[in-house]
Design a protein around this motif. Sequence first.
Motif, PDB file in Angstrom:
ATOM      1  N   UNK A 328      37.025  30.535  41.340  1.00  0.00           N
ATOM      2  CA  UNK A 328      35.649  30.972  41.073  1.00  0.00           C
ATOM      3  C   UNK A 328      34.707  30.510  42.178  1.00  0.00           C
ATOM      4  N   UNK A 329      34.874  29.265  42.611  1.00  0.00           N
ATOM      5  CA  UNK A 329      34.022  28.720  43.661  1.00  0.00           C
ATOM      6  C   UNK A 329      34.204  29.481  44.978  1.00  0.00           C
ATOM      7  N   UNK A 330      35.459  29.761  45.337  1.00  0.00           N
ATOM      8  CA  UNK A 330      35.720  30.482  46.585  1.00  0.00           C
ATOM      9  C   UNK A 330      35.198  31.922  46.511  1.00  0.00           C
ATOM     10  N   UNK A 331      35.363  32.565  45.362  1.00  0.00           N
ATOM     11  CA  UNK A 331      34.870  33.934  45.207  1.00  0.00           C
ATOM     12  C   UNK A 331      33.352  33.975  45.380  1.00  0.00           C
ATOM     13  N   UNK A 332      32.654  33.058  44.726  1.00  0.00           N
ATOM     14  CA  UNK A 332      31.200  33.024  44.828  1.00  0.00           C
ATOM     15  C   UNK A 332      30.758  32.766  46.264  1.00  0.00           C
ATOM     16  N   UNK A 333      31.465  31.861  46.945  1.00  0.00           N
ATOM     17  CA  UNK A 333      31.075  31.505  48.311  1.00  0.00           C
ATOM     18  C   UNK A 333      31.272  32.672  49.280  1.00  0.00           C
ATOM     19  N   UNK A 334      32.469  33.278  49.260  1.00  0.00           N
ATOM     20  CA  UNK A 334      32.794  34.285  50.271  1.00  0.00           C
ATOM     21  C   UNK A 334      32.266  35.668  49.897  1.00  0.00           C
ATOM     22  N   UNK A 335      32.186  35.987  48.620  1.00  0.00           N
ATOM     23  CA  UNK A 335      31.616  37.276  48.222  1.00  0.00           C
ATOM     24  C   UNK A 335      30.140  37.337  48.594  1.00  0.00           C
ATOM     25  N   UNK A 336      29.451  36.226  48.414  1.00  0.00           N
ATOM     26  CA  UNK A 336      28.036  36.160  48.798  1.00  0.00           C
ATOM     27  C   UNK A 336      27.883  36.274  50.307  1.00  0.00           C
ATOM     28  N   UNK A 337      28.754  35.611  51.033  1.00  0.00           N
ATOM     29  CA  UNK A 337      28.695  35.656  52.500  1.00  0.00           C
ATOM     30  C   UNK A 337      28.918  37.068  53.019  1.00  0.00           C
ATOM     31  N   UNK A 338      29.878  37.801  52.406  1.00  0.00           N
ATOM     32  CA  UNK A 338      30.244  39.140  52.879  1.00  0.00           C
ATOM     33  C   UNK A 338      29.469  40.248  52.177  1.00  0.00           C
ATOM     34  N   UNK A 339      28.510  39.856  51.320  1.00  0.00           N
ATOM     35  CA  UNK A 339      27.692  40.832  50.599  1.00  0.00           C
ATOM     36  C   UNK A 339      28.545  41.836  49.819  1.00  0.00           C
ATOM     37  N   UNK A 340      29.554  41.334  49.106  1.00  0.00           N
ATOM     38  CA  UNK A 340      30.413  42.194  48.306  1.00  0.00           C
ATOM     39  C   UNK A 340      30.141  41.941  46.827  1.00  0.00           C
ATOM     40  N   UNK A 341      30.118  43.005  46.062  1.00  0.00           N
ATOM     41  CA  UNK A 341      29.828  42.886  44.636  1.00  0.00           C
ATOM     42  C   UNK A 341      31.050  42.532  43.830  1.00  0.00           C
ATOM     43  N   UNK A 342      31.634  41.386  44.118  1.00  0.00           N
ATOM     44  CA  UNK A 342      32.827  40.919  43.411  1.00  0.00           C
ATOM     45  C   UNK A 342      32.445  39.667  42.632  1.00  0.00           C
ATOM     46  N   UNK A 343      32.791  39.650  41.353  1.00  0.00           N
ATOM     47  CA  UNK A 343      32.309  38.555  40.513  1.00  0.00           C
ATOM     48  C   UNK A 343      33.408  37.867  39.705  1.00  0.00           C
ATOM     49  N   UNK A 344      34.677  38.120  40.024  1.00  0.00           N
ATOM     50  CA  UNK A 344      35.732  37.428  39.311  1.00  0.00           C
ATOM     51  C   UNK A 344      37.097  38.038  39.548  1.00  0.00           C
ATOM     52  N   UNK A 345      38.051  37.680  38.648  1.00  0.00           N
ATOM     53  CA  UNK A 345      39.421  38.149  38.768  1.00  0.00           C
ATOM     54  C   UNK A 345      39.892  38.691  37.422  1.00  0.00           C
ATOM     55  N   UNK A 346      40.857  39.611  37.466  1.00  0.00           N
ATOM     56  CA  UNK A 346      41.467  40.078  36.232  1.00  0.00           C
ATOM     57  C   UNK A 346      42.379  38.988  35.670  1.00  0.00           C
ATOM     58  N   UNK A 347      42.691  39.105  34.382  1.00  0.00           N
ATOM     59  CA  UNK A 347      43.577  38.118  33.764  1.00  0.00           C
ATOM     60  C   UNK A 347      44.940  38.104  34.453  1.00  0.00           C
ATOM     61  N   UNK A 376      39.695  44.043  48.016  1.00  0.00           N
ATOM     62  CA  UNK A 376      39.009  44.451  46.784  1.00  0.00           C
ATOM     63  C   UNK A 376      37.646  45.058  47.128  1.00  0.00           C
ATOM     64  N   UNK A 377      37.387  46.309  46.734  1.00  0.00           N
ATOM     65  CA  UNK A 377      36.108  46.938  47.098  1.00  0.00           C
ATOM     66  C   UNK A 377      34.926  46.408  46.293  1.00  0.00           C
ATOM     67  N   UNK A 378      35.153  46.151  44.990  1.00  0.00           N
ATOM     68  CA  UNK A 378      34.048  45.697  44.127  1.00  0.00           C
ATOM     69  C   UNK A 378      34.618  45.258  42.776  1.00  0.00           C
ATOM     70  N   UNK A 379      33.775  44.688  41.952  1.00  0.00           N
ATOM     71  CA  UNK A 379      34.186  44.345  40.589  1.00  0.00           C
ATOM     72  C   UNK A 379      35.076  43.117  40.520  1.00  0.00           C
ATOM     73  N   UNK A 380      36.281  43.282  39.972  1.00  0.00           N
ATOM     74  CA  UNK A 380      37.203  42.163  39.763  1.00  0.00           C
ATOM     75  C   UNK A 380      38.394  42.254  40.711  1.00  0.00           C
ATOM     76  N   UNK A 381      38.830  41.117  41.209  1.00  0.00           N
ATOM     77  CA  UNK A 381      40.040  41.046  42.027  1.00  0.00           C
ATOM     78  C   UNK A 381      41.243  41.224  41.111  1.00  0.00           C
ATOM     79  N   UNK A 382      42.128  42.182  41.474  1.00  0.00           N
ATOM     80  CA  UNK A 382      43.328  42.418  40.692  1.00  0.00           C
ATOM     81  C   UNK A 382      44.563  41.869  41.382  1.00  0.00           C
ATOM     82  N   UNK A 383      45.670  41.917  40.683  1.00  0.00           N
ATOM     83  CA  UNK A 383      46.932  41.429  41.259  1.00  0.00           C
ATOM     84  C   UNK A 383      47.288  42.185  42.522  1.00  0.00           C
ATOM     85  N   UNK A 384      46.935  43.484  42.564  1.00  0.00           N
ATOM     86  CA  UNK A 384      47.256  44.307  43.726  1.00  0.00           C
ATOM     87  C   UNK A 384      46.500  43.890  44.987  1.00  0.00           C
TER      88      UNK A 384
END
Length: 455
Positions: A328-347, A376-384
């Motif tokens: 969660x910490x890494x997603x918040x840090x790098x998504x904000x840096x890259x201006x990407x609308x990603x806010x989490x991961x799938x289960x 990942x283009x947006x939304x949640x990071x998936x296994x793929x």
Amino acid sequence: MEFGGCWEAVVENVRDGLLVVDNTGKIVAVNPSFERMTGYISSELVGESCRILNCTGCKIFGEEADTPWCKLFVMGKVKNKECVLTHKDGRTVHVLKSGMAMPGENGEAMAVVETLTDISQTVHQQEEIVSLRKDLCMDQGYHGLLGKSVPMQELFELIENISKSEAPVFIEGESGTGKELVARAIHEAGPRKGKPFIKVNCAALNESLLESELFGHVKGAFTGADRERIGRFEAAHEGTLFLDEVGDIPLSTQVKLLRVLEEREIEKVGDHHPIRVDVRLISATNKDLSQLIREGVFRQDFYFRINVFPISCPSLSLRKDDIPLLAKSFIERYASRDNKGIHGMTREAMETLMAYGWPGNIRELRNTIEYALVLCPRGLIGKEHLPPVITLTPVDLEPRQGKFVYSQRERDELARALEKNAWNQSATAKGLGVSRVTVWKRIKKYGLTPESLSA
């Protein structure tokens, strides 16, 4: 108006403790408040050395007649200095001390008078507040370290205790476990906070450059030394020096460092004038120093000198409960840096992360998140979106990749070589055509022991 004996009444009833010590360190007088503060009665203290109190704020010089007893006799006074005394029952008493030297007929200090305020309750309240803040704000980290798992809670508590000491600290841990963050946390949690924190990567420099980097050099000390330069020890004066990859320090430099640690003095390269330094030393390595000592490439006396207080950084495989928080910490840090609308991961993606072994520890997890954010283009990071090394099984990967996290063939080859060479890691490394450190890392990765192979 005559005060007469009023001063004696004031001393007897004043709320603060009062202590009088002569120039030989003997206690001359105490008041009732001091008795209550320390648990001793006057008759148990008067005539005794003031060392009975184990005051942490005193610098004793000596007991010779022509030597000042302590620093207060030299400085003349001290004001509002936080110290710790030892109560008669063994517990600690936090005090705020002020004192003044009293001159005799010849002008020399013959005694000191100290007033002491008991601040133990305030200190304990502050410690409770810090502890509560740490529990409530663990998501934001502890001096840059993230973790709620038991190993990390134990590490945080250890850092708190270590930071109050000046003893050299030796940090062990696999590559990528955050040894530098631990060193910085020790510095920031201690009394040297606000002073320099200087890092030296000992593996990145050859012998001559390392000595110049550590101790500095004078102009003309060697070819290219066109001006004088201070070293890292001087730069870290009154602060902390962090020696990373200490296992790569050459033997000749180890000898010089040992002398510096013993004498607290350095000499610049090309110079012979000693320079006093006040530095707290923290060292770290991912190498097996015991093995290096047996091989004769690391001095045992230097090892004992830097390993006064050992501390181990847990690998990510031992603290998997922290993976969601770290991700969660890494997603918040790098998504904000890259201006990407990603806010989490799938289960499914998170379960994949939790099932992986993480030989590269936190560094590998960070790189994995950065990799996923690219795909990942947006939304949640998936296994793929995760790297193939994370998502595929060992059977899938082994035919396609020369290097993989876990290979049954690699494990079996290592096991046979170890048994053939009677568990001599140097001989095993030579037979496999790899370094001894690689053999050591693979033994740890696969959890091999002589007992496990003979079972």
